[in-house]
Design a protein around this motif. Sequence first.
Motif, PDB file in Angstrom:
ATOM      1  N   TYR A 147      -4.805   4.759   6.127  1.00  0.00           N
ATOM      2  CA  TYR A 147      -4.006   3.669   5.955  1.00  0.00           C
ATOM      3  C   TYR A 147      -2.595   3.902   5.267  1.00  0.00           C
ATOM      4  O   TYR A 147      -1.675   3.012   5.453  1.00  0.00           O
ATOM      5  CB  TYR A 147      -4.839   2.479   5.188  1.00  0.00           C
ATOM      6  CG  TYR A 147      -4.930   2.685   3.588  1.00  0.00           C
ATOM      7  CD1 TYR A 147      -3.917   2.449   2.745  1.00  0.00           C
ATOM      8  CD2 TYR A 147      -6.379   3.447   3.393  1.00  0.00           C
ATOM      9  CE1 TYR A 147      -4.174   2.744   1.353  1.00  0.00           C
ATOM     10  CE2 TYR A 147      -6.596   3.626   2.040  1.00  0.00           C
ATOM     11  CZ  TYR A 147      -5.531   3.356   0.985  1.00  0.00           C
ATOM     12  OH  TYR A 147      -5.998   3.714  -0.135  1.00  0.00           O
ATOM     13  N   TRP A 148      -2.483   4.835   4.442  1.00  0.00           N
ATOM     14  CA  TRP A 148      -1.293   5.193   3.656  1.00  0.00           C
ATOM     15  C   TRP A 148      -0.156   5.647   4.819  1.00  0.00           C
ATOM     16  O   TRP A 148       0.889   5.380   4.718  1.00  0.00           O
ATOM     17  CB  TRP A 148      -1.249   6.226   2.569  1.00  0.00           C
ATOM     18  CG  TRP A 148      -0.198   6.102   1.836  1.00  0.00           C
ATOM     19  CD1 TRP A 148       0.281   5.418   0.962  1.00  0.00           C
ATOM     20  CD2 TRP A 148       1.060   7.060   2.245  1.00  0.00           C
ATOM     21  NE1 TRP A 148       1.859   5.734   0.403  1.00  0.00           N
ATOM     22  CE2 TRP A 148       2.013   7.026   1.245  1.00  0.00           C
ATOM     23  CE3 TRP A 148       0.867   8.262   3.133  1.00  0.00           C
ATOM     24  CZ2 TRP A 148       3.103   7.693   1.361  1.00  0.00           C
ATOM     25  CZ3 TRP A 148       2.206   9.212   3.110  1.00  0.00           C
ATOM     26  CH2 TRP A 148       3.472   8.581   2.117  1.00  0.00           C
TER      27      TRP A 148
ATOM     28  N   ALA B 239       1.082   2.807   6.633  1.00  0.00           N
ATOM     29  CA  ALA B 239       2.089   1.980   5.872  1.00  0.00           C
ATOM     30  C   ALA B 239       3.250   2.714   5.764  1.00  0.00           C
ATOM     31  O   ALA B 239       4.389   2.147   5.838  1.00  0.00           O
ATOM     32  CB  ALA B 239       1.401   1.717   4.269  1.00  0.00           C
ATOM     33  N   ASN B 240       3.308   4.198   5.876  1.00  0.00           N
ATOM     34  CA  ASN B 240       4.505   4.766   5.861  1.00  0.00           C
ATOM     35  C   ASN B 240       5.430   4.570   7.049  1.00  0.00           C
ATOM     36  O   ASN B 240       6.381   4.492   7.216  1.00  0.00           O
ATOM     37  CB  ASN B 240       4.426   6.335   5.884  1.00  0.00           C
ATOM     38  CG  ASN B 240       5.253   7.059   5.348  1.00  0.00           C
ATOM     39  OD1 ASN B 240       6.477   6.660   5.160  1.00  0.00           O
ATOM     40  ND2 ASN B 240       5.195   8.444   4.981  1.00  0.00           N
TER      41      ASN B 240
ATOM     42  N   PHE C  93       0.323   5.919  -3.362  1.00  0.00           N
ATOM     43  CA  PHE C  93       0.019   7.187  -2.517  1.00  0.00           C
ATOM     44  C   PHE C  93      -1.521   7.553  -2.414  1.00  0.00           C
ATOM     45  O   PHE C  93      -2.244   7.555  -3.351  1.00  0.00           O
ATOM     46  CB  PHE C  93       0.424   8.614  -2.719  1.00  0.00           C
ATOM     47  CG  PHE C  93       0.440   9.806  -1.920  1.00  0.00           C
ATOM     48  CD1 PHE C  93       0.920   9.714  -0.782  1.00  0.00           C
ATOM     49  CD2 PHE C  93      -0.465  10.831  -2.465  1.00  0.00           C
ATOM     50  CE1 PHE C  93       0.635  10.935   0.219  1.00  0.00           C
ATOM     51  CE2 PHE C  93      -0.635  11.929  -1.856  1.00  0.00           C
ATOM     52  CZ  PHE C  93      -0.167  11.766  -0.277  1.00  0.00           C
ATOM     53  N   SER C  94      -1.885   7.833  -1.159  1.00  0.00           N
ATOM     54  CA  SER C  94      -3.269   8.143  -0.831  1.00  0.00           C
ATOM     55  C   SER C  94      -3.394   8.931   0.319  1.00  0.00           C
ATOM     56  O   SER C  94      -2.388   9.125   1.219  1.00  0.00           O
ATOM     57  CB  SER C  94      -4.112   6.951  -0.924  1.00  0.00           C
ATOM     58  OG  SER C  94      -5.582   7.149  -0.344  1.00  0.00           O
TER      59      SER C  94
ATOM     60  N   VAL D 294       0.830  -1.294   0.077  1.00  0.00           N
ATOM     61  CA  VAL D 294      -0.010   0.018  -0.064  1.00  0.00           C
ATOM     62  C   VAL D 294       0.901   1.209  -0.124  1.00  0.00           C
ATOM     63  O   VAL D 294       0.518   2.175  -0.524  1.00  0.00           O
ATOM     64  CB  VAL D 294      -1.119   0.126   1.350  1.00  0.00           C
ATOM     65  CG1 VAL D 294      -1.668   1.304   1.352  1.00  0.00           C
ATOM     66  CG2 VAL D 294      -1.757  -1.177   1.112  1.00  0.00           C
ATOM     67  N   PHE D 295       2.195   1.199   0.705  1.00  0.00           N
ATOM     68  CA  PHE D 295       3.074   2.318   0.733  1.00  0.00           C
ATOM     69  C   PHE D 295       3.116   3.057  -0.782  1.00  0.00           C
ATOM     70  O   PHE D 295       3.344   4.151  -0.996  1.00  0.00           O
ATOM     71  CB  PHE D 295       4.389   1.914   1.388  1.00  0.00           C
ATOM     72  CG  PHE D 295       5.236   3.005   1.512  1.00  0.00           C
ATOM     73  CD1 PHE D 295       5.328   4.205   2.209  1.00  0.00           C
ATOM     74  CD2 PHE D 295       6.384   3.002   0.367  1.00  0.00           C
ATOM     75  CE1 PHE D 295       6.137   5.144   2.467  1.00  0.00           C
ATOM     76  CE2 PHE D 295       7.289   4.074   0.733  1.00  0.00           C
ATOM     77  CZ  PHE D 295       6.964   4.972   1.671  1.00  0.00           C
TER      78      PHE D 295
END
Length: 86
Positions: A39-40, A43-44, A34-35, A30-31
Amino acid sequence: MEKEKHNLFFINLLSVVSAFAVIMLHTNGVFWIFSKARYWLTANIIECVFYFAVPVFFMITGATLLDYNEKYNLSVFLKKRTSKTL
Protein backbone atom coordinates in the motif's frame (compact mmCIF):
# COMPACT_ATOMS: atom_id res chain seq x y z
CA MET A 1 -14.00 37.38 -27.34
CA GLU A 2 -14.18 33.73 -28.37
CA LYS A 3 -10.54 33.20 -27.41
CA GLU A 4 -11.21 34.69 -23.95
CA LYS A 5 -14.03 32.19 -23.35
CA HIS A 6 -11.79 29.39 -24.59
CA ASN A 7 -9.00 30.40 -22.18
CA LEU A 8 -11.46 30.77 -19.32
CA PHE A 9 -12.76 27.25 -19.98
CA PHE A 10 -9.26 25.79 -19.71
CA ILE A 11 -8.46 27.78 -16.57
CA ASN A 12 -11.67 26.49 -14.98
CA LEU A 13 -10.86 22.95 -16.09
CA LEU A 14 -7.38 23.20 -14.60
CA SER A 15 -8.86 24.52 -11.36
CA VAL A 16 -11.23 21.55 -11.08
CA VAL A 17 -8.53 18.99 -11.90
CA SER A 18 -6.11 20.64 -9.48
CA ALA A 19 -8.71 20.74 -6.72
CA PHE A 20 -9.28 17.00 -7.17
CA ALA A 21 -5.51 16.44 -7.08
CA VAL A 22 -5.18 18.42 -3.84
CA ILE A 23 -7.94 16.31 -2.28
CA MET A 24 -6.08 13.17 -3.33
CA LEU A 25 -2.86 14.50 -1.81
CA HIS A 26 -4.54 15.42 1.48
CA THR A 27 -6.22 12.04 1.83
CA ASN A 28 -2.99 10.19 1.05
CA GLY A 29 -1.68 10.21 4.62
CA VAL A 30 -0.19 6.71 4.32
CA PHE A 31 2.62 8.11 2.20
CA TRP A 32 4.17 9.94 5.15
CA ILE A 33 4.60 6.76 7.23
CA PHE A 34 7.10 4.56 5.41
CA SER A 35 6.37 0.88 5.20
CA LYS A 36 7.59 -1.95 3.02
CA ALA A 37 4.00 -2.98 2.43
CA ARG A 38 2.41 -2.78 -0.99
CA TYR A 39 0.00 0.00 0.00
CA TRP A 40 2.90 2.39 0.57
CA LEU A 41 4.07 1.90 -3.03
CA THR A 42 0.56 2.74 -4.22
CA ALA A 43 0.50 5.82 -1.98
CA ASN A 44 3.86 6.87 -3.44
CA ILE A 45 2.50 6.59 -6.98
CA ILE A 46 -0.56 8.66 -6.02
CA GLU A 47 1.71 11.29 -4.46
CA CYS A 48 3.85 11.51 -7.59
CA VAL A 49 0.94 11.63 -10.05
CA PHE A 50 -0.97 14.40 -8.24
CA TYR A 51 2.02 16.49 -7.18
CA PHE A 52 1.37 19.02 -9.98
CA ALA A 53 -1.61 20.58 -8.21
CA VAL A 54 0.04 23.29 -6.11
CA PRO A 55 2.24 24.77 -8.88
CA VAL A 56 -0.79 24.78 -11.20
CA PHE A 57 -2.80 26.79 -8.64
CA PHE A 58 0.01 29.35 -8.46
CA MET A 59 0.14 29.56 -12.27
CA ILE A 60 -3.65 30.00 -12.49
CA THR A 61 -3.44 32.86 -9.99
CA GLY A 62 -0.70 34.51 -12.03
CA ALA A 63 -2.59 34.04 -15.29
CA THR A 64 -5.76 35.59 -13.94
CA LEU A 65 -3.89 38.59 -12.49
CA LEU A 66 -1.75 39.43 -15.52
CA ASP A 67 -3.91 42.23 -16.85
CA TYR A 68 -5.57 43.51 -13.68
CA ASN A 69 -4.28 47.05 -14.35
CA GLU A 70 -6.42 47.23 -17.50
CA LYS A 71 -9.54 46.60 -15.42
CA TYR A 72 -8.86 48.80 -12.38
CA ASN A 73 -6.06 50.67 -10.64
CA LEU A 74 -3.77 49.34 -7.91
CA SER A 75 -5.69 50.73 -4.93
CA VAL A 76 -8.97 49.15 -6.09
CA PHE A 77 -7.16 45.89 -6.80
CA LEU A 78 -5.59 45.79 -3.31
CA LYS A 79 -8.92 46.60 -1.65
CA LYS A 80 -10.63 43.80 -3.54
CA ARG A 81 -7.88 41.27 -2.81
CA THR A 82 -7.78 42.22 0.86
CA SER A 83 -11.54 41.94 1.27
CA LYS A 84 -11.58 38.53 -0.49
CA THR A 85 -8.67 37.26 1.58
CA LEU A 86 -10.06 38.39 4.91
